[in-house]
Design an enzyme around this catalytic site. Structure first.
Site, mmCIF file in Angstrom:
data_model
loop_
_atom_site.group_PDB
_atom_site.id
_atom_site.type_symbol
_atom_site.label_atom_id
_atom_site.label_comp_id
_atom_site.label_asym_id
_atom_site.label_seq_id
_atom_site.Cartn_x
_atom_site.Cartn_y
_atom_site.Cartn_z
ATOM 1 N N TYR A 129 0.876 -1.263 0.087
ATOM 2 C CA TYR A 129 -0.019 -0.236 0.058
ATOM 3 C C TYR A 129 0.895 1.091 -0.185
ATOM 4 O O TYR A 129 1.508 1.730 0.951
ATOM 5 C CB TYR A 129 -0.909 -0.123 1.296
ATOM 6 N N ASP A 170 -1.914 -0.980 -4.164
ATOM 7 C CA ASP A 170 -2.364 0.430 -4.798
ATOM 8 C C ASP A 170 -0.860 1.053 -4.697
ATOM 9 O O ASP A 170 -0.556 1.441 -3.672
ATOM 10 C CB ASP A 170 -3.218 0.923 -3.355
ATOM 11 N N HIS A 271 -11.850 1.724 -4.743
ATOM 12 C CA HIS A 271 -11.079 1.090 -5.734
ATOM 13 C C HIS A 271 -11.873 -0.234 -6.170
ATOM 14 O O HIS A 271 -12.766 -0.826 -5.515
ATOM 15 C CB HIS A 271 -9.670 0.482 -4.898
#
Length: 280
Positions: A129, A170, A271
């Site tokens: 992340y 991400d 997302h």
């Protein structure tokens, strides 16, 4: 030919989105296209609060690096996909690692493990992340660049050790203008700045491959849409969720796609999952 499906998804709170995760995994299995490994980001809870039992009932083992309220990453592997020598939770995730070695960081943003699936060579699976950065020039943006710099060194070492590697997550980077709904509007901003994109290109120069771009894709395909101003309805999004693969996996890659379906559900993550299909 047997295939494996591997995914990444920023769930934006596993507590809120657990029903969506379980529903999505069940739907994929019902289509005879089960997800064999998935990296999750932005869990927003500590490890002791993670729903291990519910996820195991759904057929998956999990490992977690959690943090209260913010960040947090996890890897899930489908039990039935594991090789015969890694049939329990303790052996499903080998060489388990949290965060970037040598980079002091209280934020839980990276998790890695070697996973043995049936009938294929081991996969080194890294789930990240990446920092958001907030705004170019801010302290958070400076932290993002330092984190990305540390990641480069870590990936270089990992690629020397593991020829079959996936870096999913991400990234909070839209690498090219085609990954942005309105490039002119975003020039120089956080998520698309030259400083951030430079690190994405460095990963490609290292040999990692943007698996999504190996295949023909519909223009204006994105993985994130702002909750505000009807971003999803207007398709005002960015492609910031990625699956990068090492060269040894390039010829094994059969498909990479974004599944927007969960973004249409009530109270969704902002997302959508990204999925790669890999041949044995």
């Amino acid at each position: 030919m047997n295939q494996y499906r591997i995914a990444t998804w920023n769930v934006n709170s596993i507590k809120v989105r657990l029903p969506h995760l379980l529903q999505w995994l069940e739907q994929q299995s019902a289509k005879n296209q089960p997800i064999d490994i998935i990296g999750l980001q932005e869990l927003k809870l500590t490890e002791d609060k993670f729903p291990f039992d519910e996820i195991e009932k759904a057929g998956y083992y999990s490992i977690v690096s959690g943090q209260k309220t913010y960040n947090g990453v996890a890897i899930l592997v489908r039990k039935e996909a594991l090789s015969l020598v890694t049939q329990d939770r303790e052996t499903a995730f080998l060489d388990f690692q949290k965060n970037i070695p040598g980079f002091e960081d209280e934020q839980q943003r990276l998790i890695a493990a070697t996973i043995h699936l049936k009938n294929i060579q081991p996969l080194r699976f890294i789930c990240g992340y990446f920092p958001n950065g907030q705004a170019v020039g801010s302290d958070k943006f400076s932290y993002k660049l330092k984190w990305l710099e540390a990641l480069q060194s870590y990936l270089h070492a990992q690629l020397l050790q593991h020829s079959r590697l996936l870096l999913v997550g991400d990234y909070n980077i839209a690498p090219k203008d085609e990954d942005v709904h309105d490039p002119a509007k975003w020039i120089g901003q956080n998520l698309v700045s030259d400083d951030e994109r430079k690190y994405f290109f460095q990963m490609e120069e290292m040999g990692l491959i943007d698996s999504y771009r190996l295949f023909d894709q519909i223009p204006k395909s994105f993985s994130w849409w702002d909750y505000r101003m009807m971003g999803f309805r207007r398709n005002a999004g960015l492609r910031i969720d990625h699956i990068l693969i090492s060269p040894a996996l390039k010829e094994k890659a059969a498909l990479c796609a974004i599944d927007k379906t969960p973004r249409t559900w009530e109270q969704p993550s902002d997302h959508a999952p990204v999925i790669i299909t890999i041949n044995q």
